[in-house]
Design a protein around this motif. Sequence first.
Motif, PDB file in Angstrom:
ATOM      1  N   UNK A 165       0.705  -1.535  -0.386  1.00  0.00           N
ATOM      2  CA  UNK A 165      -0.129   0.642  -0.024  1.00  0.00           C
ATOM      3  C   UNK A 165       0.533   1.319  -0.284  1.00  0.00           C
ATOM      4  N   UNK A 166       1.941   1.148   0.873  1.00  0.00           N
ATOM      5  CA  UNK A 166       2.931   2.529   1.080  1.00  0.00           C
ATOM      6  C   UNK A 166       3.665   2.281  -0.153  1.00  0.00           C
ATOM      7  N   UNK A 167       4.172   1.877  -0.596  1.00  0.00           N
ATOM      8  CA  UNK A 167       4.776   1.869  -2.476  1.00  0.00           C
ATOM      9  C   UNK A 167       3.258   2.065  -3.500  1.00  0.00           C
ATOM     10  N   UNK A 168       2.353   2.127  -3.056  1.00  0.00           N
ATOM     11  CA  UNK A 168       1.070   2.136  -4.337  1.00  0.00           C
ATOM     12  C   UNK A 168       0.881   3.511  -4.087  1.00  0.00           C
TER      13      UNK A 168
END
Length: 79
Positions: free
Chosen positions: A74-77
């Motif tokens: 999620x953080x990467x997206x």
Amino acid sequence: MATCPECDTELDVDEYDVDKGDIVSCPECGVNLEVVNTAPLEFESAGEEEDEDEDELEEDELEEDEEEEEEEEKEDWEG
């Protein structure tokens, strides 16, 4: 001398080296045995209870790892 309740192998365990509740493994069949008495030395099969507890811990750790991976994705997206 005590014997394995599963395969009747004589176990070379000194009653002074173990305490009631200790777990030892049979060198012949590999089963885990619980010391139920020290004088005279007696064993019972430790059963699957410990293995089930370990399996539950492993499952919990796997679930935690999966949740952490999902959060990282999620953080990467988002980032």
